[in-house]
Design a protein around this motif. Structure first.
Motif: not given
Length: 257
Positions: A28, A30, A56-57, A70, A72, A154, A157-158, A161
Motif C-alpha cells: 500500500a 500513503t 482501509s484506514n 497519513k 493509506e 503493507a 506501512a500501516t 501511518t
C-alpha cells in the motif's frame, strides 16, 4: 489418441494450473492530507471511493480528516486471466504437435523400430513432464514468497501511518491539549460544550468545509498553538456572546456557535 500425446497434454494442463494461481501484490502507498483536503477529493485523486479509504484506514468519521494525516491507499494487481489462458493453450498445442510428430515417425518405421521410437518418445515426454512440473513448483514458491513479502511491507506501512497520525494529534509541548487549553484561559465548560463537539480536542482538525482548529472556525485564531487558539476562542466568546458562559449555553442549545 496416443499415450505420448495424452501425457504431453496432461503436463501442459498441470503447468497452466500453477501459472494461473500466481499473483503479484504491491504494498500500500500513503497520502499526506493537506490543508483544505477532503476525503472525497483524496479518493478522486486515486480513482477510488470514499468507502474504500474509510475501510482501509478504519476511519470513524469520513467527514473528519486532519492536516498531515497519513491516508493509506491500497493498490493491487494480478496476472490477467486472458494472458494465462493464452500461455496455457500455447503450451498444450506445442506438446500435442510434438506427440503427433513422434507418432507419425513411429508408424513409418518397422515394428521393432516403432517400439524403440515409442519408448524413446515416452522417455522424452516423461523428462519434459518432470521439468515442467519442477518449473511450475518453483514459480508457485516464488509467488508465495512475493505475497508474504508484500504483506509484511503493507503491515509495516500501516504501523508507520498509525504512528505518524498519533504524533500529529499529540500537542507539541506542555502536556495534553486540554491541560494547555485550561492553562491559557479556557474553561471546563468551554472545553466540554464547544471544543469536544467541534473538533474532538484536536488543534489540527480540518472539516470538509474548511473550518479549522479546536473551535472550528475560518478566522485566524483557528490555527497555531493551543495557547493562541484558546485565546482566540475566549475572545470570540466574549465579543460575540458577552461571556464564555453565554457562548457555551448557545452552543448547547443550537448545536453551533
Amino acid at each position: 489418441m496416443s499415450k505420448v500425446k495424452q501425457t504431453a497434454l496432461a503436463v501442459a494442463g498441470v503447468a497452466s494450473v500453477f501459472v494461473a494461481g500466481t499473483s503479484i501484490v504491491n504494498a500500500a502507498s500513503t497520502y499526506t492530507v493537506k490543508e483544505g483536503d477532503t476525503l472525497s477529493e483524496v479518493a478522486n485523486k486515486f480513482n477510488m471511493t470514499v468507502d474504500d479509504l474509510v475501510k482501509s484506514n478504519n476511519l470513524k468519521d469520513a467527514n473528519m480528516i486532519f492536516v498531515d494525516q497519513k491516508i493509506e491507499v491500497p493498490d493491487s494487481q494480478s496476472v490477467a486471466e486472458t494472458d494465462v489462458d493464452a500461455s496455457s493453450d500455447s503450451a498444450a498445442n506445442d506438446a500435442a504437435s510434438l506427440a503427433m510428430s513422434q507418432a507419425a515417425s513411429s508408424a513409418a518405421a518397422s515394428s521393432a523400430a516403432a517400439a524403440s521410437s515409442a519408448a524413446a518418445a515416452s522417455s522424452a515426454a516423461a523428462s519434459q513432464a518432470a521439468a515442467q512440473k519442477a518449473a511450475a513448483s518453483e514459480a508457485a514458491v516464488s509467488a508465495a514468497a512475493t505475497t508474504t513479502a508484500s504483506a509484511q511491507q503493507a503491515t509495516s506501512a500501516t504501523t508507520s501511518t498509525a504512528s505518524t497520525a498519533s504524533s500529529v494529534s499529540a500537542p507539541a509541548a506542555g502536556g495534553s491539549v486540554k491541560a494547555q487549553f485550561l492553562a491559557n484561559g479556557g474553561t471546563e465548560a468551554l472545553w466540554n460544550s464547544v471544543v469536544m463537539p467541534e473538533s474532538g480536542g484536536n488543534p489540527n482538525a480540518v472539516s470538509p468545509n474548511g473550518y479549522q482548529g479546536l473551535g472550528q472556525t475560518k478566522e485566524g485564531w483557528g490555527t497555531g498553538s493551543v495557547a493562541s487558539q484558546t485565546a482566540g476562542m475566549v475572545n470570540y466568546a466574549n465579543s460575540r456572546y458577552g461571556s464564555v458562559q453565554n457562548a457555551t449555553a448557545f452552543r448547547q442549545a443550537h448545536g453551533w456557535w
